[in-house]
Structures are given as C-alpha cells and as structure tokens.
Design an enzyme around this catalytic site. Structure first.
Site, short mmCIF file in Angstrom:
data_model
loop_
_atom_site.label_atom_id
_atom_site.label_comp_id
_atom_site.label_asym_id
_atom_site.label_seq_id
_atom_site.Cartn_x
_atom_site.Cartn_y
_atom_site.Cartn_z
N ASP A 136 0.84 -1.20 0.00
CA ASP A 136 0.00 0.00 0.00
C ASP A 136 0.88 1.25 0.00
O ASP A 136 2.04 1.20 0.40
CB ASP A 136 -0.88 0.04 1.26
CG ASP A 136 -1.81 -1.16 1.33
OD1 ASP A 136 -2.17 -1.70 0.27
OD2 ASP A 136 -2.17 -1.54 2.46
N1 URA Z 1 -1.11 -6.02 3.81
C1 URA Z 1 -1.62 -4.78 3.87
O1 URA Z 1 -2.65 -4.55 4.47
N2 URA Z 1 -0.95 -3.80 3.24
C2 URA Z 1 0.20 -3.99 2.58
O2 URA Z 1 0.77 -3.04 2.03
C3 URA Z 1 0.71 -5.29 2.55
C4 URA Z 1 0.04 -6.29 3.18
#
Ligand code: URA
Length: 234
Positions: free
Chosen positions: A102
């Site tokens: 993310d």
């Molecule tokens: N899980 C998440 O919630 N976000 C990420 O960036 C990676 C794994």
C-alpha cells in the site's frame, strides 16, 4: 554505459561477477574480446556477447527496493510518485512489483520483468512467507494477545470473503507492535486481519519475503539488484 554495469543489468551477474567474467575472457564487444570493465557500451547499437550469447538490456531483471511511504506500486501515474520513478534504469516500466505494498506501507519490495518468477513468489500455492511488522492503535496484552495468536494460527474470516486466511504466525514484540508472517497476499491482508481482530494498523512495514530480508543498509527509496542466490531461492 560501462561494460560491467551493462553485464550486471542484462544478466543475473553482480558487478563483481561481471568483472570476473570479463577477466576470464567471456565477453565480446562487436566481436572483439574485451577485458576492461570501464569500456563504454552504446546500449542502442553495440553487440555485447557473454559466452557467445547476445545480451539485451530488456532481458530479465530482479531488484529489491526499500519502499518509502507516499510512493505507489502502480504502473500508471497518479497522485504519488511510482516506485519505478525511483529506479534509474533503462526500460524501467517493464519492471513489475512482486506483490504490491500500500502507499503508506514501507519495506521490502521485489520488482522483476520475469512473470514466472513473480508468480512463484506471490502464488499462495508456493507458501512463500512474508513477514510484516505492524504498529497497532490499541495495545494487546496477556490473554488478548494469546487469543489473537490462536485466531491467526487457525485462520481468520476477513470481511467480504468466503474462505478463511491460511494459518499464519503472530508474535507480539510489544503490546503496540506485532510481527505477522503470512503466506498469501490478499488485498490489504495484514490491515484487514488486524481489523478482524478488533485493532487498527497505524503503520506497516514488510521485513522479508522468503529468505530475502530487507538489508539494514538499504535506506528508504534505495534499491539494488538481487544476487543470483536470492533469485534462485524461489
Ligand atoms: N497487507 C496490507 O494490508 N498492506 C500492505 O501493504 C501489505 C500487506
């Protein structure tokens, strides 16, 4: 581009292994045996061969990055800079993140243009362990911590999904910080798992993927090529 760099970008060889290949007389430039690593290559027109095989800059490449916050794993230009904007390599748009992070998640990101390798890393069938460190909004202690550990070990039903998560390993570093090891990569999986446990992830960092651990000396925004051993580990 220097010949040793050209070799390291077009083959799995590191810079030092490329220099060794040059010394060993394995490299020709336009048909001429070349041993000097600093020889300049015109990447558009020169013909470089390693052991008789022509090398092309658009070959398979494997990178790791320490992804900083506010950088996106998408290919399209958007609100934030893209991870590929941080990489100064030719044909960089061919590189795809191997399992996205993310925009607000930091840590180890692998990138490659080798689709089969990427699939081996990300496919849940291959059970490749990804280790995350999550800072939590609510402290978790004692019995609540054990309950969360047990839930994660059994598998959690995430909101809107029909199958529980694969058994995973949760370890509390402090009441406000936990390490979670998962073998899948569902959408926002870590944040959703903690949400299902009644908590909220305030910041998230990926520490490792399989045997590859984010090195301490790779600062946020920095990247390096994977070693042949790291590539072969999947
Ligand atoms: N899980 C998440 O919630 N976000 C990420 O960036 C990676 C794994």
């Amino acid at each position: 581009m220097r010949l040793d760099r050209f070799l390291s970008e077009t083959t799995p060889l590191t810079r030092s292994l490329a220099k060794r290949a040059l010394k060993n007389g394995e490299v020709t430039l336009n048909g001429e045996l070349i041993k000097q690593a600093a020889t300049q290559v015109n990447t558009e027109s020169d013909d470089v061969k390693l052991n008789g095989e022509t090398l092309s800059l658009v070959g398979l490449r494997y990178l790791m990055m320490h992804k900083p916050v506010d950088v996106e794993c998408t290919a399209r230009r958007g609100l934030y800079p893209r991870v590929i904007d941080l990489i100064d390599l030719p044909k960089v748009e061919r590189l795809q993140p191997v399992g996205r992070l993310d925009v607000d998640t930091t840590g180890l990101l692998l990138l490659t243009d080798d689709g089969q390798w990427s699939h081996r890393v990300t496919s849940p069938r291959h059970r490749c362990a990804k280790v995350y460190v999550a800072d939590l909004a609510e402290p978790v202690e004692d019995q609540a911590a054990q309950w969360a550990i047990d839930q994660v070990a059994e598998g959690i039903m995430l909101d809107g999904e029909e199958t529980p998560t694969q058994p995973a390993v949760l370890r509390f570093i402090t009441p406000y910080q936990a390490e979670l090891t998962i073998t899948e990569g569902r959408y926002h999986q870590v944040k959703r798992m903690f949400a299902a446990l009644g908590n909220h992830v305030s910041s998230l960092h990926r520490r490792s993927i399989g045997d590859i651990v984010l090195p301490d000396n790779l600062a946020p925004g920095e990247w390096r090529e994977l070693t042949p051993e790291e590539i072969a580990g999947f």
